[in-house]
Each structure stands twice: as structure tokens, then as C-alpha cells.
Design a protein around this motif. Structure first.
Motif: not given
Length: 347
Positions: A228-256
Motif C-alpha cells: 500500500p505504501h508503494d501506491n502513489y496517487e496525485q491529489y489536490n485539496v483546494p482552499q475552499e474545501t479546507a475552509d469548509l472542513v475546518n468550519e464543519t469540525k469547529a461547529i461539531g458537524g460531521r465530515v463524511i
């Protein structure tokens, strides 16, 4: 925990060989097994009723990677003997940059400097090979959008032995896919329709996107085994998504997370303080039963075969004994497996 702990048998009749639409079922009307990650209790429902199991303030994170038709045929011309050639199959594996791909070449004795002629417009040169895996690096004569246009014109989607009909590429796309790059469909999101996404958002469930481009999961030769650690895949997490995730965690919502690809991206981009960061790159993160998840609270996924890293990842959400029990129940309830199959919600 060893992978062997997850040994179970999936009857052949539970392999989904056709898209739901070709079985007379809307893509968002496949079956849904809801699994409580703490108690192991299950509920059997329909994916169209997903909103019943989510709450206002929850955040769904989807993988917007678009499937490319990664199987191509080419005329292989040897550098040392240009008069000798043969038709071979090429399976694209990872996009390296605008002009180069790693690929699996279904042929022996390919050498650096050999050329592949796909059409009058598209050719590639074999420029490198590593002993760590069976992939060759191909440099195409086209780049960017021009290269992708030719791949989409000439290629066929990857399909495995349980799929006996060459279904069109559209069946291997999620409705929201927008960034070409996956050689296998990020299938956890396939069941979503725009109608269902709108219904969820009207309930106050928000939606965000990352993209992770999936690579080849089967290398055609059992002598090649990637950890599994030999499997490299390319990813991108945009700023808008990071902000929404952090806001959701801060207010007690669930990230699914919708798919194991999303889990991998989110857990790669989190910092030591548990904050999601906007970033991109390549990840080889291996998530298993002892991995402490920092971002993903729940998961929407399909049903996975034993001995796979995808199934190991699920054990980071659910103790493996409860997970195995639920899988045996899914078999007993005749849920369908693989990319055209039914869905599993873990909360």
C-alpha cells in the motif's frame, strides 16, 4: 492486523456486471447498508434516502476526478529494428505531467527509445523504466488538452474480469466529475445524482470537492505486488474545501468522505493540530486499523474484496470484527459488489 483477518467469500452472482441503469435501476436508487461504526448495528435502505441518515451541518466531501479511458492500442516500433513492429495494449497508470504518463505495457522486451504509434496524430516514446514496478514512462508528442482529447478519442475504460460487456465511458463517470486523471472510476460517488445532491443541500448538508486521480489497482501479473505504501496517487485539496472542513469540525458537524480516495486526501493534508490545509502533491498514505483518523468522521463507499487496502482502510472507522460481521450480513442480504454495485454508509 494482518490482511488475512478479512477473508470471506463473495459469491459470483454478487459481482455487479452491469451499471444499475442497464439493470433498470436509477444510479441513485442502488441499495444502501448503513453501518454504525461504534456498535456494528446495520440498517438496510436505498441510496435515494441518504438524507435520512445525515444531519444539517454535515459536510460531504466528493472526489471530482474524471475517469480517462486508459486502455489504448498502439503499434510498437523497436528502436534497434524500426522495420519490426506489432500491435500491443497500453494501460495508462499515472499522469506525471502535461506530456508524460506512467503506463503498463502488455508486451515483453520493451526498451528505452522504442516508440508507440497510436494514430496519425498521437505517438509516444518510451523514455524510462524502473525495476520497482512494471510501469514505463511515456513521453507523448502532444501535451495538455490536446493529449487528453486524443486519449478520450482513442481509449477504452479499464474493466476487469467480472465485467463482460465493454460499457461506454459515460457509465464510468460520476455526475460531478470535472478534472480528468483517474484511470479507474472513483466509484463511491457514482450513485449520486444532481437531484439527490440538491435534496441534501436543501436539508443543510454542505458539499465540497477534492480530487485524487486513481491509479491502476491490478497490474496484470501476480509477480508484481505493490505494498500500500508503494501506491502513489496525485491529489489536490483546494482552499475552499479546507475552509469548509475546518468550519464543519469547529461547529461539531460531521465530515463524511465519499470514497476511500477522499479519506486518503483529507488525512494526507491535515496538520498536527488537526486542521486541514489546502495543498496538492502525491500521497502514499496507508490507512489501516491502528491509524488515528483526524478529519473523516464517516464514509460512503462500495463493498470491497478481501485482501485489499480499501478494506483495510475501513477498519480505521470500524473494528475489524464488526466490519467482518457487517460484510457477511451484506453477503447474506445479496448486496452487489464493485463499481456498479450497492453502497455502504459508515457513521
Amino acid at each position: 492486523m494482518e490482511v488475512i483477518d478479512f477473508l470471506f467469500d463473495v459469491p459470483l452472482e454478487l459481482n455487479a456486471t452491469a451499471p444499475p441503469e442497464r439493470r433498470g435501476v436509477r444510479r441513485d436508487y442502488v441499495r444502501l447498508m448503513v453501518l454504525n461504526k461504534k456498535t456494528g448495528s446495520t440498517e438496510h435502505s436505498n441510496f435515494s434516502k441518504l438524507a435520512q441518515f445525515l444531519q444539517k451541518g454535515d459536510l460531504l466531501v466528493l472526489n471530482s476526478s474524471r475517469t480517462v479511458p486508459a486502455i489504448l492500442k498502439a503499434n510498437w516500433v523497436k528502436a534497434h529494428d524500426p522495420l519490426q513492429s506489432q500491435i500491443i495494449e497500453i494501460r495508462l497508470a499515472h499522469c506525471q505531467n502535461e506530456q508524460e504518463w506512467q503506463a503498463l505495457l502488455i508486451a515483453s522486451e520493451v526498451e528505452i527509445g522504442d516508440t508507440l504509434h497510436f494514430s496519425a496524430l498521437l505517438q509516444a516514446e518510451v523514455i524510462s523504466h524502473t525495476l520497482k514496478n512494471p510501469f514505463y514512462t511515456l513521453r507523448f508528442n502532444l501535451s495538455g488538452t490536446n493529449l487528453l482529447e486524443q486519449i478520450y478519442t482513442l481509449g477504452q475504460p479499464v474493466r476487469y474480469e467480472y465485467i463482460d460487456v465493454p460499457w461506454p465511458l459515460d457509465y464510468y463517470q460520476t455526475v460531478y466529475a470535472s478534472v480528468p486523471g483517474s484511470v479507474e472510476m472513483p466509484s463511491a460517488g457514482r450513485a449520486f445524482s444532481w437531484e439527490l445532491l440538491l435534496k441534501l443541500q436543501r436539508k443543510g448538508i454542505r458539499v465540497a470537492y477534492i480530487h485524487l486521480h486513481t491509479g491502476l489497482s491490478y497490474l496484470m501479473d501476480d509477480s508484481w505486488h505493490q505494498e500500500p505504501h508503494d501506491n502513489y496517487e496525485q491529489y489536490n485539496v483546494p482552499q475552499e474545501t479546507a475552509d469548509l472542513v475546518n468550519e464543519t469540525k469547529a461547529i461539531g458537524g460531521r465530515v463524511i468522505a465519499v470514497g476511500t480516495t477522499v479519506v486518503r486526501s483529507l488525512e494526507t493534508a491535515v496538520n498536527e493540530q488537526g486542521q486541514l490545509k489546502a495543498q496538492s502533491g502525491w500521497t502514499n498514505l496507508y490507512i489501516h486499523d491502528t491509524f488515528a483518523l483526524k478529519i473523516a468522521d464517516g464514509l460512503i463507499t462500495g463493498f470491497h474484496e478481501p485482501k485489499t487496502s480499501h478494506l483495510q482502510m475501513l477498519s480505521a472507522f470500524v473494528p475489524h470484527d464488526l466490519l467482518l460481521k457487517s460484510y457477511n450480513e451484506a453477503i447474506g442480504q445479496h448486496y452487489l459488489w464493485h463499481e456498479f454495485g450497492d453502497m455502504n454508509l459508515i457513521l
